[in-house]
Design a protein around this motif. Structure first.
Motif, PDB file in Angstrom:
ATOM      1  N   ASN A  58       0.853  -1.190   0.000  1.00 44.70           N
ATOM      2  CA  ASN A  58       0.000   0.000   0.000  1.00 44.70           C
ATOM      3  C   ASN A  58       0.889   1.240   0.000  1.00 44.70           C
ATOM      4  OD1 ASN A  58      -2.244   1.635   0.025  1.00 44.70           O
ATOM      5  ND2 ASN A  58      -2.644   1.353   2.202  1.00 44.70           N
ATOM      6  N   GLY A  59       1.227   1.703  -1.211  1.00 48.69           N
ATOM      7  CA  GLY A  59       2.101   2.858  -1.345  1.00 48.69           C
ATOM      8  C   GLY A  59       1.348   4.177  -1.263  1.00 48.69           C
ATOM      9  N   ILE A  60       2.042   5.235  -1.548  1.00 50.34           N
ATOM     10  CA  ILE A  60       1.450   6.571  -1.592  1.00 50.34           C
ATOM     11  C   ILE A  60       1.121   6.863  -3.051  1.00 50.34           C
ATOM     12  CG2 ILE A  60       1.814   9.021  -1.134  1.00 50.34           C
ATOM     13  CD1 ILE A  60       3.941   8.155   0.927  1.00 50.34           C
ATOM     14  N   SER A  61      -0.103   7.249  -3.310  1.00 52.94           N
ATOM     15  CA  SER A  61      -0.548   7.481  -4.688  1.00 52.94           C
ATOM     16  C   SER A  61       0.328   8.509  -5.388  1.00 52.94           C
ATOM     17  CB  SER A  61      -1.992   7.968  -4.696  1.00 52.94           C
ATOM     18  OG  SER A  61      -2.366   8.373  -6.000  1.00 52.94           O
ATOM     19  N   TRP A  62       0.661   8.226  -6.634  1.00 52.70           N
ATOM     20  CA  TRP A  62       1.461   9.166  -7.424  1.00 52.70           C
ATOM     21  C   TRP A  62       0.676  10.443  -7.706  1.00 52.70           C
ATOM     22  CZ3 TRP A  62      -0.177  10.660 -12.260  1.00 52.70           C
ATOM     23  CH2 TRP A  62      -1.109   9.846 -12.889  1.00 52.70           C
ATOM     24  N   ALA A  63      -0.648  10.412  -7.498  1.00 52.02           N
ATOM     25  CA  ALA A  63      -1.464  11.616  -7.680  1.00 52.02           C
ATOM     26  C   ALA A  63      -1.314  12.578  -6.497  1.00 52.02           C
ATOM     27  CB  ALA A  63      -2.923  11.234  -7.871  1.00 52.02           C
ATOM     28  N   ASN A  64      -0.713  12.118  -5.411  1.00 51.39           N
ATOM     29  CA  ASN A  64      -0.429  12.996  -4.276  1.00 51.39           C
ATOM     30  C   ASN A  64       0.466  14.134  -4.768  1.00 51.39           C
ATOM     31  OD1 ASN A  64       1.526  13.899  -2.141  1.00 51.39           O
ATOM     32  ND2 ASN A  64       0.202  12.646  -0.840  1.00 51.39           N
ATOM     33  N   LYS A  65       0.097  15.354  -4.462  1.00 47.87           N
ATOM     34  CA  LYS A  65       0.823  16.497  -5.028  1.00 47.87           C
ATOM     35  C   LYS A  65       2.307  16.495  -4.679  1.00 47.87           C
ATOM     36  CE  LYS A  65      -0.582  19.662  -1.365  1.00 47.87           C
ATOM     37  NZ  LYS A  65      -1.363  20.849  -1.044  1.00 47.87           N
ATOM     38  N   TYR A  66       2.674  16.006  -3.526  1.00 52.58           N
ATOM     39  CA  TYR A  66       4.088  15.981  -3.136  1.00 52.58           C
ATOM     40  C   TYR A  66       4.862  14.926  -3.929  1.00 52.58           C
ATOM     41  CZ  TYR A  66       2.355  18.850   0.645  1.00 52.58           C
ATOM     42  OH  TYR A  66       1.755  19.860   1.358  1.00 52.58           O
ATOM     43  N   ILE A  67       4.233  13.784  -4.125  1.00 53.18           N
ATOM     44  CA  ILE A  67       4.862  12.718  -4.911  1.00 53.18           C
ATOM     45  C   ILE A  67       4.983  13.157  -6.372  1.00 53.18           C
ATOM     46  CG2 ILE A  67       4.631  10.331  -5.744  1.00 53.18           C
ATOM     47  CD1 ILE A  67       5.285  10.552  -2.741  1.00 53.18           C
ATOM     48  N   PHE A  68       3.894  13.727  -6.907  1.00 56.73           N
ATOM     49  CA  PHE A  68       3.902  14.148  -8.302  1.00 56.73           C
ATOM     50  C   PHE A  68       4.935  15.247  -8.540  1.00 56.73           C
ATOM     51  CE2 PHE A  68       2.327  16.297 -12.115  1.00 56.73           C
ATOM     52  CZ  PHE A  68       2.186  15.209 -12.961  1.00 56.73           C
ATOM     53  N   LEU A  69       4.992  16.227  -7.644  1.00 61.99           N
ATOM     54  CA  LEU A  69       5.962  17.321  -7.784  1.00 61.99           C
ATOM     55  C   LEU A  69       7.396  16.799  -7.656  1.00 61.99           C
ATOM     56  CD1 LEU A  69       6.388  20.356  -8.153  1.00 61.99           C
ATOM     57  CD2 LEU A  69       6.241  20.608  -5.684  1.00 61.99           C
ATOM     58  N   THR A  70       7.634  15.909  -6.717  1.00 62.91           N
ATOM     59  CA  THR A  70       8.956  15.309  -6.549  1.00 62.91           C
ATOM     60  C   THR A  70       9.354  14.546  -7.810  1.00 62.91           C
ATOM     61  OG1 THR A  70       8.618  15.124  -4.165  1.00 62.91           O
ATOM     62  CG2 THR A  70      10.334  13.738  -5.126  1.00 62.91           C
ATOM     63  N   ASN A  71       8.409  13.829  -8.393  1.00 60.90           N
ATOM     64  CA  ASN A  71       8.645  13.094  -9.636  1.00 60.90           C
ATOM     65  C   ASN A  71       9.108  14.055 -10.735  1.00 60.90           C
ATOM     66  OD1 ASN A  71       8.357  11.054 -11.751  1.00 60.90           O
ATOM     67  ND2 ASN A  71       6.461  12.111 -12.258  1.00 60.90           N
ATOM     68  N   ILE A  72       8.391  15.147 -10.924  1.00 61.59           N
ATOM     69  CA  ILE A  72       8.729  16.112 -11.973  1.00 61.59           C
ATOM     70  C   ILE A  72      10.115  16.710 -11.727  1.00 61.59           C
ATOM     71  CG2 ILE A  72       8.075  18.311 -13.062  1.00 61.59           C
ATOM     72  CD1 ILE A  72       6.172  15.961 -13.686  1.00 61.59           C
ATOM     73  N   ILE A  73      10.383  17.099 -10.501  1.00 58.13           N
ATOM     74  CA  ILE A  73      11.679  17.698 -10.155  1.00 58.13           C
ATOM     75  C   ILE A  73      12.811  16.714 -10.419  1.00 58.13           C
ATOM     76  CG2 ILE A  73      13.099  18.524  -8.225  1.00 58.13           C
ATOM     77  CD1 ILE A  73      10.473  19.805  -7.111  1.00 58.13           C
ATOM     78  N   CYS A  74      12.627  15.467 -10.020  1.00 59.19           N
ATOM     79  CA  CYS A  74      13.678  14.453 -10.220  1.00 59.19           C
ATOM     80  C   CYS A  74      13.924  14.189 -11.704  1.00 59.19           C
ATOM     81  CB  CYS A  74      13.319  13.161  -9.499  1.00 59.19           C
ATOM     82  SG  CYS A  74      13.451  13.279  -7.703  1.00 59.19           S
ATOM     83  N   ILE A  75      12.865  14.147 -12.503  1.00 64.18           N
ATOM     84  CA  ILE A  75      13.033  13.940 -13.946  1.00 64.18           C
ATOM     85  C   ILE A  75      13.819  15.100 -14.551  1.00 64.18           C
ATOM     86  CG2 ILE A  75      11.801  13.875 -16.160  1.00 64.18           C
ATOM     87  CD1 ILE A  75       9.636  12.184 -14.712  1.00 64.18           C
ATOM     88  N   VAL A  76      13.484  16.329 -14.164  1.00 63.07           N
ATOM     89  CA  VAL A  76      14.203  17.507 -14.676  1.00 63.07           C
ATOM     90  C   VAL A  76      15.676  17.440 -14.271  1.00 63.07           C
ATOM     91  CG1 VAL A  76      14.430  20.021 -14.459  1.00 63.07           C
ATOM     92  CG2 VAL A  76      12.174  18.998 -14.830  1.00 63.07           C
ATOM     93  N   ILE A  77      15.949  17.072 -13.032  1.00 63.48           N
ATOM     94  CA  ILE A  77      17.341  16.964 -12.555  1.00 63.48           C
ATOM     95  C   ILE A  77      18.110  15.918 -13.364  1.00 63.48           C
ATOM     96  CG2 ILE A  77      18.777  16.187 -10.609  1.00 63.48           C
ATOM     97  CD1 ILE A  77      16.703  17.595  -8.763  1.00 63.48           C
ATOM     98  N   ILE A  78      17.489  14.774 -13.608  1.00 59.35           N
ATOM     99  CA  ILE A  78      18.149  13.710 -14.385  1.00 59.35           C
ATOM    100  C   ILE A  78      18.529  14.213 -15.774  1.00 59.35           C
ATOM    101  CG2 ILE A  78      17.772  11.501 -15.569  1.00 59.35           C
ATOM    102  CD1 ILE A  78      16.132  10.667 -13.078  1.00 59.35           C
ATOM    103  N   PHE A  79      17.588  14.879 -16.448  1.00 57.05           N
ATOM    104  CA  PHE A  79      17.876  15.338 -17.808  1.00 57.05           C
ATOM    105  C   PHE A  79      18.861  16.501 -17.831  1.00 57.05           C
ATOM    106  CE2 PHE A  79      14.423  12.560 -18.888  1.00 57.05           C
ATOM    107  CZ  PHE A  79      14.799  12.084 -20.136  1.00 57.05           C
ATOM    108  N   LEU A  80      18.831  17.362 -16.830  1.00 55.78           N
ATOM    109  CA  LEU A  80      19.837  18.429 -16.755  1.00 55.78           C
ATOM    110  C   LEU A  80      21.226  17.837 -16.523  1.00 55.78           C
ATOM    111  CD1 LEU A  80      17.977  21.184 -14.698  1.00 55.78           C
ATOM    112  CD2 LEU A  80      18.565  21.234 -17.143  1.00 55.78           C
ATOM    113  N   TYR A  81      21.320  16.853 -15.657  1.00 61.02           N
ATOM    114  CA  TYR A  81      22.585  16.174 -15.383  1.00 61.02           C
ATOM    115  C   TYR A  81      23.100  15.486 -16.650  1.00 61.02           C
ATOM    116  CZ  TYR A  81      25.935  12.804 -13.597  1.00 61.02           C
ATOM    117  OH  TYR A  81      27.058  12.052 -13.401  1.00 61.02           O
TER     118      TYR A  81
END
Length: 162
Positions: A128-151
């Protein structure tokens, strides 16, 4: 997590060798193998009534649950990974986006809507995880993807300027 994010994670982490865009596809593969097939089925059988939102569990055909179990199982993914390793070692690396998708889903799906059957068919264990629709999870996901591509972009420019 949404399918496009999975594809980006796959491309960002495993899409920088010979088969660059294959990792993008393998990142999305588990969802394409279940909900993608459902979308195509609905497009063919009832194109005027396509629902782009989250369907209720009672509206989803049984075969989607079966294909979800197969495509979201580490057992299945590892079987095909090792088979591919012996057939085409170059394809093995981008295929790692598939088990990454499963691991991310394991922690970002609740038990109430398509929990990830990580050990199917050996076990029906679901977390029973935390839904990816949770705003904190979703925002963290977007930030991490941007960091990966910038790196990756920084590493690409450093490699090409050397």
């Amino acid at each position: 997590m949404d399918t496009f994010s999975h594809a980006l994670w796959g491309k960002g982490l495993f899409g920088y060798r010979k088969y660059r865009w294959t990792a993008f596809i393998f990142g999305a593969l588990p969802d394409l193998g279940s909900f993608g097939l459902l979308f195509l089925f609905n497009l063919i059988t009832n194109p005027q009534n396509l629902n782009m939102g989250k369907p209720s569990l009672s509206e989803i055909p049984h075969w989607v649950f079966t294909s979800y179990n197969v495509s979201h199982s580490l057992i299945t993914a590892l079987f095909f990974l090792f088979l591919t390793y012996y057939i085409n070692k170059d394809l093995f690396f981008p295929m790692l986006a598939w088990p990454l998708h499963i691991i991310i889903d394991f922690f970002t799906h609740t038990i109430y809507y398509f929990p990830t059957p990580i050990f199917w068919p050996i076990s029906d264990y679901r977390f029973n995880g935390i839904s990816w629709a949770n705003k904190y999870i979703f925002l963290t996901n977007i930030i991490c993807i941007v960091i990966i591509f910038l790196y990756r972009k920084k590493c690409f420019h450093r490699k090409n300027s050397a």
